[in-house]
Design a protein around this motif. Structure first.
Motif, PDB file in Angstrom:
ATOM      1  N   GLY A  71       0.812  -1.208   0.000  1.00 40.04           N
ATOM      2  CA  GLY A  71       0.000   0.000   0.000  1.00 40.04           C
ATOM      3  C   GLY A  71       0.846   1.258   0.000  1.00 40.04           C
ATOM      4  O   GLY A  71       0.531   2.240  -0.692  1.00 40.04           O
ATOM      5  N   THR A  74       2.316   1.525  -3.650  1.00 42.15           N
ATOM      6  CA  THR A  74       1.392   1.788  -4.752  1.00 42.15           C
ATOM      7  C   THR A  74       0.544   3.035  -4.535  1.00 42.15           C
ATOM      8  O   THR A  74       0.072   3.639  -5.504  1.00 42.15           O
ATOM      9  CB  THR A  74       0.457   0.586  -4.976  1.00 42.15           C
ATOM     10  OG1 THR A  74      -0.270   0.324  -3.763  1.00 42.15           O
ATOM     11  CG2 THR A  74       1.253  -0.641  -5.356  1.00 42.15           C
ATOM     12  N   GLU A  75       0.334   3.421  -3.289  1.00 42.70           N
ATOM     13  CA  GLU A  75      -0.522   4.571  -3.010  1.00 42.70           C
ATOM     14  C   GLU A  75       0.275   5.806  -2.603  1.00 42.70           C
ATOM     15  O   GLU A  75       0.273   6.817  -3.298  1.00 42.70           O
ATOM     16  CB  GLU A  75      -1.534   4.210  -1.911  1.00 42.70           C
ATOM     17  CG  GLU A  75      -2.559   3.176  -2.334  1.00 42.70           C
ATOM     18  CD  GLU A  75      -3.587   3.725  -3.316  1.00 42.70           C
ATOM     19  OE1 GLU A  75      -3.723   4.963  -3.420  1.00 42.70           O
ATOM     20  OE2 GLU A  75      -4.260   2.921  -3.978  1.00 42.70           O
ATOM     21  N   THR A  78       3.419   6.668  -4.935  1.00 40.79           N
ATOM     22  CA  THR A  78       2.963   7.030  -6.280  1.00 40.79           C
ATOM     23  C   THR A  78       2.308   8.405  -6.293  1.00 40.79           C
ATOM     24  O   THR A  78       2.537   9.205  -7.201  1.00 40.79           O
ATOM     25  CB  THR A  78       1.978   5.982  -6.807  1.00 40.79           C
ATOM     26  OG1 THR A  78       2.622   4.713  -6.852  1.00 40.79           O
ATOM     27  CG2 THR A  78       1.477   6.353  -8.195  1.00 40.79           C
ATOM     28  N   ARG A  79       1.494   8.691  -5.280  1.00 38.58           N
ATOM     29  CA  ARG A  79       0.737   9.947  -5.265  1.00 38.58           C
ATOM     30  C   ARG A  79       1.563  11.146  -4.819  1.00 38.58           C
ATOM     31  O   ARG A  79       1.251  12.278  -5.174  1.00 38.58           O
ATOM     32  CB  ARG A  79      -0.466   9.817  -4.328  1.00 38.58           C
ATOM     33  CG  ARG A  79      -1.552   8.871  -4.820  1.00 38.58           C
ATOM     34  CD  ARG A  79      -2.678   8.801  -3.801  1.00 38.58           C
ATOM     35  NE  ARG A  79      -3.697   7.852  -4.192  1.00 38.58           N
ATOM     36  CZ  ARG A  79      -4.740   8.141  -4.966  1.00 38.58           C
ATOM     37  NH1 ARG A  79      -4.878   9.365  -5.418  1.00 38.58           N
ATOM     38  NH2 ARG A  79      -5.634   7.223  -5.268  1.00 38.58           N
ATOM     39  N   SER A 184      -5.428   8.345  -0.360  1.00 36.78           N
ATOM     40  CA  SER A 184      -4.913   6.984  -0.515  1.00 36.78           C
ATOM     41  C   SER A 184      -5.683   5.965   0.310  1.00 36.78           C
ATOM     42  O   SER A 184      -5.260   4.812   0.410  1.00 36.78           O
ATOM     43  CB  SER A 184      -3.434   6.948  -0.109  1.00 36.78           C
ATOM     44  OG  SER A 184      -2.676   7.916  -0.797  1.00 36.78           O
ATOM     45  N   SER A 185      -6.794   6.353   0.905  1.00 39.27           N
ATOM     46  CA  SER A 185      -7.500   5.459   1.816  1.00 39.27           C
ATOM     47  C   SER A 185      -8.945   5.260   1.388  1.00 39.27           C
ATOM     48  O   SER A 185      -9.419   5.859   0.413  1.00 39.27           O
ATOM     49  CB  SER A 185      -7.452   6.030   3.246  1.00 39.27           C
ATOM     50  OG  SER A 185      -8.087   7.295   3.290  1.00 39.27           O
ATOM     51  N   CYS A 433      -3.765   1.620   3.514  1.00 36.10           N
ATOM     52  CA  CYS A 433      -2.871   0.516   3.156  1.00 36.10           C
ATOM     53  C   CYS A 433      -3.397  -0.822   3.688  1.00 36.10           C
ATOM     54  O   CYS A 433      -2.641  -1.661   4.206  1.00 36.10           O
ATOM     55  CB  CYS A 433      -1.457   0.775   3.670  1.00 36.10           C
ATOM     56  SG  CYS A 433      -0.685   2.264   2.995  1.00 36.10           S
TER      57      CYS A 433
END
Length: 504
Positions: A71, A74-75, A78-79, A184-185, A433
């Motif tokens: 998590g 990828t989150e 990445t962001r 991201s959640s 995550c």
């Protein structure tokens, strides 16, 4: 993954000492030819002062490390470009730092300490507290992106396990990090939905926003409109003079809240982070009855709690008011930008600051603390102090260098008593995550004050977080007890006031 095989109560693994990144960008990804992205003036000041952010997250389930790691990768990475960037010097004459993206080795950013099992079993809350506090003494490796997650695999009274994020403040401020979390959640109640946002506040800009000219139906309306500008100019001039005086000579009265070494020592201090959750509904009840803001209530409760602690600790019988001041960081982004977090996560630090007075006193009416806070904050909203501080800070860094800018803000910190900050989090509980977040507590270390207060709205609670110099406040949990007692007294007084008004 870093695993610390340390059998002591709460000491994290040793980290490499800080390494200044060279102009050749030796720590950046050599496959990229991009120019460094400049660091904001505020970020440069925070980088010079060495301020870091700590976010403690209580998890509702045991840590599934592969899931959480995936998590993060990828989150979050990445962001948020800062999570995959290192600081470099751009090679210019004054050596301005910038950001260059690099490859992220996740093993460098995940820490799983092995702690003393006896300490964990006997007092898990104290073990978490000691571990988080010990992070404030360790430098960060500047050859990597300046963040790391620490995972503590044991339950406490508040959570099944604990994740701690430590990152350098130059990466971003509390709002950008909280926005990243929300982007991201997912909602814990409904994993198919994004987290619920808090309702937007009445204002849509910074703490001061010029109002449009109203329809002037009479000479009195016109006179009131013109008078508001005279008040604005006067308040701004007074605040500017007080800022200048604070930098030059004006300092708060020395009390037991004042930093013991008066800010002269540059030693790395051991900060302890403690927190207590209070009901958001209780704060809203006081807000509604007293017709003020949530911030007014929180500042009033802080004044009440610190007053109780001060007079009990000092043993003074003279209850004459002591006028102190707080250093208040202010988010200068448009508030409406919070609603666009799904498509864009803003990076960097967009902060200015205020210096606000608060009282240490014993009032017979507990509501007087909130009234005083309301008047103080209302006065600050009719001033351009926030804009002035922002512009001056940027000019100082641009024309005189970051050391001068950091020196000025350090003086403002050492000559005021405490720092106050409020962060608005998700309106409902989130899953980050792959793990439900039971509570969040965010704070900082590296600041010049000995006592820093943060407030974080999360779900139906407001978490009060204190970062204290451990040597100066060994009984910091007593202050949290005073907060709980103060909110109860103010709530009861507000309810009684409402009842009396209704009866009349």
């Amino acid at each position: 993954m870093q695993v610390a095989a340390l059998q002591i109560p709460a000491t994290p693994p040793r980290r490499p000492r800080s390494v200044r990144v060279s102009a050749e960008m030796e720590c950046a990804d050599s496959s990229t030819a991009e120019e460094p992205e400049p660091m904001s003036p505020t970020g440069r000041i925070l980088e010079e002062m060495g301020v870091c952010i700590i976010v403690v997250m209580g998890l509702g389930t045991p840590v599934n490390l592969p899931v959480f790691r995936a998590g993060i990768e990828t989150e979050l990475v990445t962001r948020f470009p800062r999570f995959r960037s290192v600081q470099v010097m751009d090679g210019s004459k004054d050596g301005k730092p910038g950001w260059v993206q690099t490859k992220v080795n996740m093993d460098d950013h995940i820490v799983v300490p092995v702690l003393d099992p006896v300490a964990v079993v006997s007092d898990p809350e104290k073990t978490v507290e000691d571990y988080v506090a010990s992070l404030s003494t360790l430098p960060m490796d500047r050859c990597r992106p300046l963040w790391e997650f620490h995972f503590l695999h044991f339950p406490t009274s508040e959570a099944t396990s604990t994740a701690v994020l430590r990152l350098h403040h130059s990466i971003g401020d509390a709002m950008s990090i909280m926005t990243l979390f929300m982007a991201s959640s997912y909602s814990t109640a409904d994993p198919a939905r994004l987290p619920a946002m808090p309702p937007p506040p009445k204002r849509t800009g910074a703490i001061y926003q010029r109002q449009p000219r109203p329809a002037l139906s009479s000479f009195g309306d016109y006179l009131a409109w013109v008078w508001s500008y005279f008040v604005l100019v006067w308040h701004t001039l007074v605040d500017i003079m007080l800022l200048a005086a604070t930098v030059l000579f004006l300092s708060d009265t020395r009390t037991l809240f004042t930093r013991a070494d008066n800010g002269e020592s540059h030693r790395r201090r051991f900060f302890r982070f403690v927190h207590r959750s209070i009901s958001l509904d209780d704060v809203k009840l006081i807000k509604t009855i007293m017709n003020c803001t949530l911030n007014d209530v929180l500042v009033g409760v802080t004044s009440a709690a610190l007053s109780q602690y001060y007079f009990r600790k000092s043993g003074r019988t003279n209850t004459k008011r002591i006028y102190l001041r707080s250093f208040v960081p202010v988010n200068i982004r448009p508030i409406s930008s919070r609603q666009t977090y799904v498509t864009k996560v803003e990076t960097g630090n967009q902060l200015s600051s205020l210096i606000c007075p608060f009282d240490v006193a014993l009032y017979s009416d507990p509501l007087e603390y909130v009234r005083k806070a309301n008047r103080s904050m209302h006065r600050k909203k009719s001033s351009l102090e926030v804009m002035f501080t922002q512009v001056v800070g940027e000019l100082l860094v641009k024309y005189f260098g970051v050391k001068i800018g950091a020196f000025i803000f350090h003086r403002l910190g050492t000559r005021t008593t405490i720092a106050l900050s409020n962060v608005i989090g998700p309106a409902k509980h989130i899953t980050l995550c792959g793990h439900p977040i039971a509570f969040m507590a965010t704070s900082i270390y590296g600041q010049p004050q000995a006592l820093t207060m943060h407030y974080l709205n999360y779900g139906s609670t407001i978490t009060i977080i204190m970062a204290v110099d451990d040597a100066q406040f060994p009984d910091c949990h007593q202050i949290l007890d005073d907060f709980a007692e103060s909110i109860r007294l103010i709530k009861d007084a507000a309810a009684l006031s409402k009842l009396t008004t209704t009866t009349e």
